[in-house]
Design a protein around this motif. Sequence first.
Motif, mmCIF file in Angstrom:
data_model
loop_
_atom_site.group_PDB
_atom_site.id
_atom_site.type_symbol
_atom_site.label_atom_id
_atom_site.label_comp_id
_atom_site.label_asym_id
_atom_site.label_seq_id
_atom_site.Cartn_x
_atom_site.Cartn_y
_atom_site.Cartn_z
ATOM 1 N N GLU A 125 53.345 -0.203 -33.567
ATOM 2 C CA GLU A 125 52.311 0.733 -33.138
ATOM 3 C C GLU A 125 50.958 0.038 -32.983
ATOM 4 N N LEU A 126 50.643 -0.864 -33.908
ATOM 5 C CA LEU A 126 49.383 -1.600 -33.807
ATOM 6 C C LEU A 126 49.340 -2.446 -32.542
ATOM 7 N N ARG A 127 50.455 -3.069 -32.232
ATOM 8 C CA ARG A 127 50.531 -3.888 -31.018
ATOM 9 C C ARG A 127 50.409 -3.025 -29.771
ATOM 10 N N GLU A 169 53.683 6.194 -41.010
ATOM 11 C CA GLU A 169 52.591 6.580 -41.905
ATOM 12 C C GLU A 169 51.756 5.361 -42.270
ATOM 13 N N LEU A 170 52.422 4.227 -42.408
ATOM 14 C CA LEU A 170 51.697 2.998 -42.723
ATOM 15 C C LEU A 170 50.731 2.645 -41.595
ATOM 16 N N PHE A 171 51.179 2.827 -40.359
ATOM 17 C CA PHE A 171 50.283 2.570 -39.227
ATOM 18 C C PHE A 171 49.046 3.451 -39.311
ATOM 19 N N LYS A 172 49.223 4.728 -39.612
ATOM 20 C CA LYS A 172 48.084 5.651 -39.688
ATOM 21 C C LYS A 172 47.099 5.204 -40.753
ATOM 22 N N ALA A 173 47.622 4.749 -41.886
ATOM 23 C CA ALA A 173 46.751 4.303 -42.973
ATOM 24 C C ALA A 173 45.935 3.080 -42.555
ATOM 25 N N ILE A 174 46.582 2.148 -41.833
ATOM 26 C CA ILE A 174 45.897 0.935 -41.392
ATOM 27 C C ILE A 174 44.902 1.251 -40.275
ATOM 28 N N ALA A 175 45.327 2.075 -39.337
ATOM 29 C CA ALA A 175 44.467 2.404 -38.191
ATOM 30 C C ALA A 175 43.225 3.168 -38.623
ATOM 31 N N ASN A 176 43.355 3.991 -39.645
ATOM 32 C CA ASN A 176 42.230 4.805 -40.100
ATOM 33 C C ASN A 176 41.312 4.073 -41.068
ATOM 34 N N ALA A 177 41.716 2.888 -41.509
ATOM 35 C CA ALA A 177 40.894 2.113 -42.438
ATOM 36 C C ALA A 177 39.646 1.620 -41.713
ATOM 37 N N PRO A 178 38.463 1.805 -42.312
ATOM 38 C CA PRO A 178 37.234 1.369 -41.639
ATOM 39 C C PRO A 178 37.095 -0.146 -41.611
ATOM 40 N N LYS A 183 53.932 4.273 -52.388
ATOM 41 C CA LYS A 183 54.550 4.597 -51.100
ATOM 42 C C LYS A 183 55.463 3.464 -50.638
ATOM 43 N N GLU A 184 56.403 3.807 -49.772
ATOM 44 C CA GLU A 184 57.418 2.859 -49.314
ATOM 45 C C GLU A 184 56.796 1.725 -48.489
ATOM 46 N N LEU A 185 57.246 0.496 -48.740
ATOM 47 C CA LEU A 185 56.793 -0.651 -47.979
ATOM 48 C C LEU A 185 58.014 -1.472 -47.560
ATOM 49 N N SER A 186 58.948 -0.782 -46.952
ATOM 50 C CA SER A 186 60.180 -1.442 -46.510
ATOM 51 C C SER A 186 59.940 -2.231 -45.231
ATOM 52 N N ARG A 187 60.871 -3.113 -44.887
ATOM 53 C CA ARG A 187 60.761 -3.874 -43.645
ATOM 54 C C ARG A 187 60.702 -2.927 -42.447
ATOM 55 N N LYS A 188 61.483 -1.863 -42.493
ATOM 56 C CA LYS A 188 61.494 -0.920 -41.376
ATOM 57 C C LYS A 188 60.115 -0.303 -41.188
ATOM 58 N N GLU A 189 59.485 0.111 -42.294
ATOM 59 C CA GLU A 189 58.172 0.736 -42.208
ATOM 60 C C GLU A 189 57.125 -0.263 -41.700
ATOM 61 N N ILE A 190 57.229 -1.494 -42.154
ATOM 62 C CA ILE A 190 56.298 -2.542 -41.722
ATOM 63 C C ILE A 190 56.436 -2.796 -40.225
ATOM 64 N N SER A 233 38.582 -3.360 -43.803
ATOM 65 C CA SER A 233 39.108 -2.932 -45.099
ATOM 66 C C SER A 233 40.602 -2.638 -45.064
ATOM 67 N N VAL A 234 41.337 -3.359 -44.221
ATOM 68 C CA VAL A 234 42.785 -3.159 -44.146
ATOM 69 C C VAL A 234 43.430 -3.494 -45.488
ATOM 70 N N ASP A 235 42.954 -4.549 -46.147
ATOM 71 C CA ASP A 235 43.499 -4.926 -47.451
ATOM 72 C C ASP A 235 43.385 -3.782 -48.448
ATOM 73 N N SER A 236 42.235 -3.117 -48.470
ATOM 74 C CA SER A 236 42.027 -1.992 -49.400
ATOM 75 C C SER A 236 42.996 -0.862 -49.109
ATOM 76 N N ALA A 237 43.206 -0.579 -47.821
ATOM 77 C CA ALA A 237 44.130 0.488 -47.442
ATOM 78 C C ALA A 237 45.549 0.157 -47.887
ATOM 79 N N LEU A 238 45.929 -1.098 -47.761
ATOM 80 C CA LEU A 238 47.275 -1.522 -48.166
ATOM 81 C C LEU A 238 47.425 -1.519 -49.682
ATOM 82 N N ASN A 239 46.370 -1.913 -50.400
ATOM 83 C CA ASN A 239 46.416 -1.874 -51.869
ATOM 84 C C ASN A 239 46.586 -0.442 -52.362
#
Length: 609
Positions: A183-185, A145-154, A170-177, A157-163
């Motif tokens: 996925e980004l790679r 889900e974190l990937f989707k949020a970052i990928a969809n950020a215009p 929402k969860e920000l565990s090492r596994k999710e990161i 504005s990745v910082d804004s999406a993460l904030n």
Amino acid sequence: MWTLRRASLRLSTSQGLNAGATRASAVKLVPITVEENEAGIPQSRQITHSRFLSADTFCRTGRVSLKFAVGTRELSSQAGASSTKVDDDDLEGGLSELEIQGSNDESDADLSDEDEDGGKPVDEMDLSDADPTKKKSQGRRTQSELFKAIANAPGLSVDSALNKWVEHGKELSRKEILLAVRELRRRKMYGRAFQLFQWLESNKKLEFMESDYASQLDLIAKLRGLPKAEKYIESVPESFRGELLYRTLLANCASQNNLIATEKIFNKMKDLDLPLTAFACNQLLLLYKKLDKKKIADVLLLMEKENVKPSLFTYRILIDSKGQSNDIAGMEQVFETMKEEGFEPDIQIQALLARHYTSSGLKEKAEAMLKEMEGENLKENQWVCATLLRLYANLGKADEVERIWKVCESKPRVEDCLAAVEAWGKLNKIEEAEAVFEMVSKKWKLNSKNYSVLLKIYANNKMLTKGKELVKLMADSGVRIGPLTWDALVKLYIQAGEVEKADSILHKAIQQNQLQPMFTTYLAILEQYAKRGDVHNSEKIFLKMRQAGYTSRISQFQVLIQAYVNAKVPAYGIRERIKADNLFPNKTLANQLALVDAFRKNAVSDLLD
């Protein structure tokens, strides 16, 4: 530990002997000084004081210890042979550039899998698992889900999406990161992955480990270049500046074909007493396989001396190198040694053997290997169909291609369909290729890489109108047009005899998109201008390749000098340019240099003019 077999090499008396060289403390690659011989050709002069054996020193050694029995003399004699049309060889199914993987699992892919950001496909860094014994999961990827949020950020504005992600609890565990980074790679979204790491570091949302620093280093190398990546290491806490960090940089140097930088980092790892691994040695082998095959034997000697056990990937490189040199007996000997060492051949090695058997005209051996790859039940082994389709097409076996395709047709996968399109195209069965492509385009949403398969077929068959229609369809469908499409489009116009139009299209594409074209795209245009003896435009394309960041290679100089040969004009200063790039002419280039020298004017010709 691997036991070593003694292999005696008989060298000509002109080469001489240096038995003491093999007893040298061979642990480092050495800088090369350059001088010219009587013909004015640059040649290497190696400093051998307690250093890694040079190619020249190795060739003068009377006895060499190599378990591989790779026929070192033959490898050395092929120096420069692989420099010609390096990219074409690899694009036709050679080994890929090797990416850094935290899991130590080295794999390869066909270099035809270029992405539309202009980079070469390399296996992504999987830094979540440092255990080399674990197998990669064959199941469906876990969605992030974190990937989707970052990928969809215009835009930026990745910082804004993460904030917002954090604000919503929402969860920000090492596994999710790690899932998001993976996925980004995978989608080559390196800029966003880098922004993620920067945000995590500045907001102290992740306790960085060596693998995280290595991942960030890899992204810097890709986005900002090798000097910035090397500088970044200085900012990493000293306790995390280990083997993983440096091998990440090493692999990036090798993947960019930067010989000087690769050897420099390799030596630095040795100076820092970092463990010498098969991974690090494989980076050198990959690079030397392309740029300087005579040095392959040096790396094998070093591995033996340092007791570094070869990996399966090491054998793949050696098999491919022998195959490229058309040394089938040597290739088979390496294969047998590999099996003796307890390695089972994987599909990539079997495909390499079949490919080189085919190119050497040994069709019966190639077919036998393909039957072995197929196994008893192809339906159960459908994952091998894509490879079989391409290899049977190489053999010209239309009936076998049809048989394999029928197995896939009932339950096709995207890769099987595209391989079938490619196979039918290679067999000049355009209607069959178009029919499969139409089917796959209705079933799945295709990207530019998928479209390029059919576009290349149109280019190879000089079907300019159909090629232009396909590109228009891509644009109308919202498919991103990037370097891979440019490559196919440029070659489409070249095949139609319109090289100026191809040059113009590439120029406009670069201006509009600010992306790096593929090496082979430039080379295709350069070759056409050279054939015409158009020195001005040949030099222009040669300069553009430099400006795009491509390190000069022997193959480029061969094509450039051919322009001068065809124009029957001297190439003043060309030797100095070759020396400045730390390149050493092979036999073909030396002959070309002699030809252009004949066009030099002398005092008498000036008087006659």
